[in-house]
Write an enzyme that holds these catalytic residues in place. Structure first.
Site, PDB file in Angstrom:
ATOM      1  N   HIS A   1      -3.009   0.972   6.899  1.00 39.48           N
ATOM      2  CA  HIS A   1      -3.218   0.974   5.460  1.00 39.48           C
ATOM      3  C   HIS A   1      -2.925   2.390   4.978  1.00 39.48           C
ATOM      4  O   HIS A   1      -3.229   3.361   5.663  1.00 39.48           O
ATOM      5  CB  HIS A   1      -4.648   0.547   5.114  1.00 39.48           C
ATOM      6  CG  HIS A   1      -4.902   0.520   3.638  1.00 39.48           C
ATOM      7  ND1 HIS A   1      -4.010  -0.059   2.757  1.00 39.48           N
ATOM      8  CD2 HIS A   1      -5.903   1.032   2.885  1.00 39.48           C
ATOM      9  CE1 HIS A   1      -4.484   0.095   1.520  1.00 39.48           C
ATOM     10  NE2 HIS A   1      -5.624   0.756   1.581  1.00 39.48           N
TER      11      HIS A   1
ATOM     12  N   CYS B   1       0.802  -1.231   0.000  1.00 33.33           N
ATOM     13  CA  CYS B   1       0.000   0.000   0.000  1.00 33.33           C
ATOM     14  C   CYS B   1       0.831   1.275   0.000  1.00 33.33           C
ATOM     15  O   CYS B   1       0.517   2.216  -0.726  1.00 33.33           O
ATOM     16  CB  CYS B   1      -0.976  -0.003   1.167  1.00 33.33           C
ATOM     17  SG  CYS B   1      -0.216  -0.028   2.801  1.00 33.33           S
TER      18      CYS B   1
ATOM     19  N   ASP C   1      -7.468   5.647  -3.338  1.00 31.61           N
ATOM     20  CA  ASP C   1      -6.695   4.503  -2.851  1.00 31.61           C
ATOM     21  C   ASP C   1      -6.315   3.621  -4.037  1.00 31.61           C
ATOM     22  O   ASP C   1      -7.180   3.072  -4.706  1.00 31.61           O
ATOM     23  CB  ASP C   1      -7.535   3.709  -1.843  1.00 31.61           C
ATOM     24  CG  ASP C   1      -6.733   2.610  -1.158  1.00 31.61           C
ATOM     25  OD1 ASP C   1      -5.584   2.357  -1.581  1.00 31.61           O
ATOM     26  OD2 ASP C   1      -7.248   2.003  -0.203  1.00 31.61           O
TER      27      ASP C   1
END
Length: 705
Positions: free
Chosen positions: A340, A276, A363
């Site tokens: 995250h 991530c 994202d």
């Protein structure tokens, strides 16, 4: 008289770059720059020289700017050079500033909503008394970018000082690691590197974004969230979370985005491997290069709600063994990531009701599809905070990420649904939301850490926070059912797992659960404690140690159960980033009350120290010394450092290091040639067979010779 023939066109790359805030791009600073980089909605200057003197009464000169191979109304601007032209923020204009002999100096104004990209120029000349014309195609690159300094641009940021951080800063930090041991990992964005704009254009083409949509930051950032992962469309990075990276680069080894984008442009293939924060680092590089204000955001204890219930559900057997699947959602279980990382991008939202402009979450880590593709956002932070889940895009998914309730369910044959509620925790998800504080860079500490949780949600437990989450629940039938069950449960034994603060790698630790019986009768309790090594996305790797047993707690009495985990138990089983999960669960025989809790922490590793044995002088070689102490009772083998910096020749340098005995100093020397004055940053990572994901950074000043 024949039409004018163009001899040369020049766009003053360096002079235009100052007022346009593009002076940091490397190509502008070459000895004789040929690429011009300007921002939309703001005039820039050029000059055209012909092979004969210009006759203003007879000669006409037309400039035709085009974007892409099939120019349409939005991707083409054609105008005649004239003396008396007023700039207009919605139209192309070209004004003559001066005519001297064979040379015309002019000023071009571009529309403020113009698509961004590499624009081509054609110069067409005619003589009024004739049909003949001459055509000249300019063969150098002219980049036109977003203009967040311009109040009419959709990316405009009122506090333009912040653009020094969110557009012009090329080095930053990404917070990684579980809540108690999270630390900033330095990241070199390098958006001004000469390969970044060409790589960005390549990935926009790869994403097949129509040219006329490239001026809309909403569509563009949504597409960027899709194309930075390789899941749908040959995007930049292949995501991988299982620790097997031998056929690529391990995510923890990257020091910045330039190497990744360079490899993508060169091979035109997906680059292995990202996780991530790597996706988020590349997104920030691409957005800042294009002129979209962007920041990297880390959500500590992040929910992945796989079934849109706005809850994260954990299921247990009747004897409180945790199930690793969701019996109510065969597609996939909810999960909780230690942390995250995603991005916020800044823009107005003319497509939504007033009040939803400003920071928007996107994202690029592939988790769930949105409208059939792995993309997410832009979701307005204000909509996430208020629980307004009907707005574009993906607000519901982001709301769950930062504010879902954690619910635990135990198999129960007497319950109508087959499961009864163990407990519900409103505080667990979204503990901190961190980004780098503007204008500060602390290579070794956390002085540059900013908690922006207040921009994503109200303080946990306040009426506003509950209302915002329930506002989301109200719109979701499934969520309503989950929250209805949570309302009723009675308990007369309390359990509390003690926090583990820090465990330096190689040291033992103990897990303790306190049990208090507040009833007036004795209670028999079955309890279990486990320690497991986990990947940061919550996936378990290996069981390290487990104990189970029975304990009697007298009326109004206190007891504790505990487990000692030794370094030799966990060291062979640690996976990347050294994350551990402690889980405890218990059932009271007499009342069938059940309890479960878990905690994540990270075994701490040292930082890399970066030192120079003398002052750094422009264009003079100097040696950097990279070092740290091996914290293990075993030797390190296959050692390698990686270093990135904006101010030295060679983008990403690799330096092998000798094997290091137990507890000994690991070090390597790196010859460096500084090629930029002022403050430059170094970002380093280290890997070996026994120990990985060691990071470090330094800021150093480079002086004139």
């Amino acid at each position: 008289m024949d039409p004018l023939v163009v001899d040369v066109v020049h766009f003053y790359p360096r002079e235009n770059s100052q007022p346009h805030y593009t002076i940091k791009f490397e190509v502008i600073n070459e000895e004789n720059p040929t690429t011009a980089i300007v921002r939309r909605g703001q005039p820039f200057n050029g000059v055209v020289r012909f092979t004969r003197p210009v006759d203003e009464n007879e000669d006409t000169v037309q400039l035709v700017f085009t974007l892409g191979d099939k120019p349409q109304m939005d991707t083409q601007g054609a105008m005649f050079l004239k003396r008396d032209v007023l700039p207009d923020k919605y139209n192309w204009t070209a004004k003559i500033l001066d005519v001297q002999g064979d040379t015309i100096s002019f000023e071009v104004s571009t529309p403020v909503h113009l698509p961004v990209g590499v624009w081509a120029l054609r110069v067409v000349t005619r003589v009024k008394s004739s049909q003949a014309r001459e055509v000249y195609d300019f063969d150098q690159d002219l980049y036109i970018l977003f203009n967040p300094w311009n109040p009419d641009d959709q990316t405009y940021m009122e506090d333009t000082n912040l653009l020094q951080e969110y557009v012009l800063n090329d080095v930053g930090k990404v917070w990684v690691g579980p809540i108690k041991t999270t630390r900033g990992k330095p990241w070199f964005y390098g958006q001004f590197d000469s390969i970044v704009l060409p790589a960005t254009m390549f990935l926009l083409d790869r994403a097949e974004i129509p040219f006329h949509q490239r001026g809309d930051p909403i569509k563009l950032t949504r597409a960027i969230s899709r194309i930075v992962n390789s899941n749908d469309d040959g995007g930049v990075l292949v995501g991988r979370w299982d620790g097997q990276y031998d056929d690529g680069t391990a995510p923890s080894e990257w020091t910045g985005s330039v190497e990744i984008l360079g490899q993508y442009l060169e091979t035109q293939q997906e680059v292995p491997y990202g996780q991530c924060w790597v996706f988020a680092g590349v997104v920030t590089t691409v957005c800042r290069a294009l002129g979209i204000p962007s920041r990297v955001v880390s959500n500590l204890v992040s929910a992945h709600d796989a079934n849109s219930s706005l809850t994260v559900d954990k299921y247990y057997t009747e004897t409180m063994e945790e199930l690793d699947f969701d019996p109510n959602n065969p597609q996939g279980a909810d999960s909780i990531w230690n942390y995250h990382v995603w991005n916020d991008v800044w823009m107005a939202r003319p497509d939504l009701p007033a009040g939803y402009g400003g920071w928007q979450a996107i994202d690029a880590t592939p988790q769930e599809t949105s409208l059939g593709m792995y993309q997410c956002g832009p979701a307005p932070l204000e909509a996430i905070k208020q629980g307004v889940i009907g707005l574009n895009f993906d607000v519901e998914f982001m709301l769950a990420s930062v504010n879902a309730d954690l619910m635990r369910w135990r198999k129960d044959p007497d319950s109508e649904s087959g499961y009864s509620m163990v407990d519900t925790n409103n505080y667990h998800i979204g503990r901190m939301i961190l980004t780098k504080k503007p204008f500060v860079f602390d290579p070794l500490g956390d002085e540059d850490r900013q908690d922006i949780i207040g921009e994503y949600k109200y303080r946990e437990g306040t009426a506003s926070e509950r209302l915002a989450l329930m506002n989301g629940v109200r719109y979701s039938e499934r969520a309503k059912r989950y929250y209805a069950v949570a309302a009723n449960a009675s308990n007369d034994v309390t359990f509390k797992m003690r926090d583990i603060d820090t465990v330096p790698i190689g040291k033992d630790f103990r897990v303790i659960v306190d049990i208090d019986n507040i009833s007036n009768e004795g209670r028999n309790i079955k309890a279990a404690i486990t320690a497991t090594s986990v990947f940061y996305n919550g996936v378990k790797s290996e069981l390290v140690k487990k104990i189970e047993g029975k304990v009697f707690v007298g009326p109004q009495k206190h007891e504790q159960v505990s487990i000692l985990v030794k370094a030799d138990d966990y060291l062979p089983k640690l996976v990347e980033y050294c994350n551990m999960k402690i889980s405890a669960m218990a059932i009271v025989d007499e009342t069938k009350q059940s309890w479960a809790d878990d905690d994540d922490f990270q075994v701490l590793r040292p930082n890399i120290n970066i030192k120079f044995n003398e002052d750094l002088i422009l264009n003079q070689p100097v040696t950097a010394v990279l070092s740290f102490v091996n914290p293990l009772e075993r030797a390190l083998t296959g050692c390698e450092f990686r270093v990135s910096s904006s101010g030295v020749a060679g983008r990403a340098l690799r330096v092998p290091a000798d094997d290091a005995p137990p507890r000994a100093l690991v070090s390597a020397q790196l010859p460096v040639l500084p090629n930029k004055l002022g403050m430059i940053s170094f970002v380093a990572t280290f890997k070996s067979a026994e120990l990985k994901d060691i990071n470090g950074a330094a800021n150093v000043e480079v002086f004139e010779g």
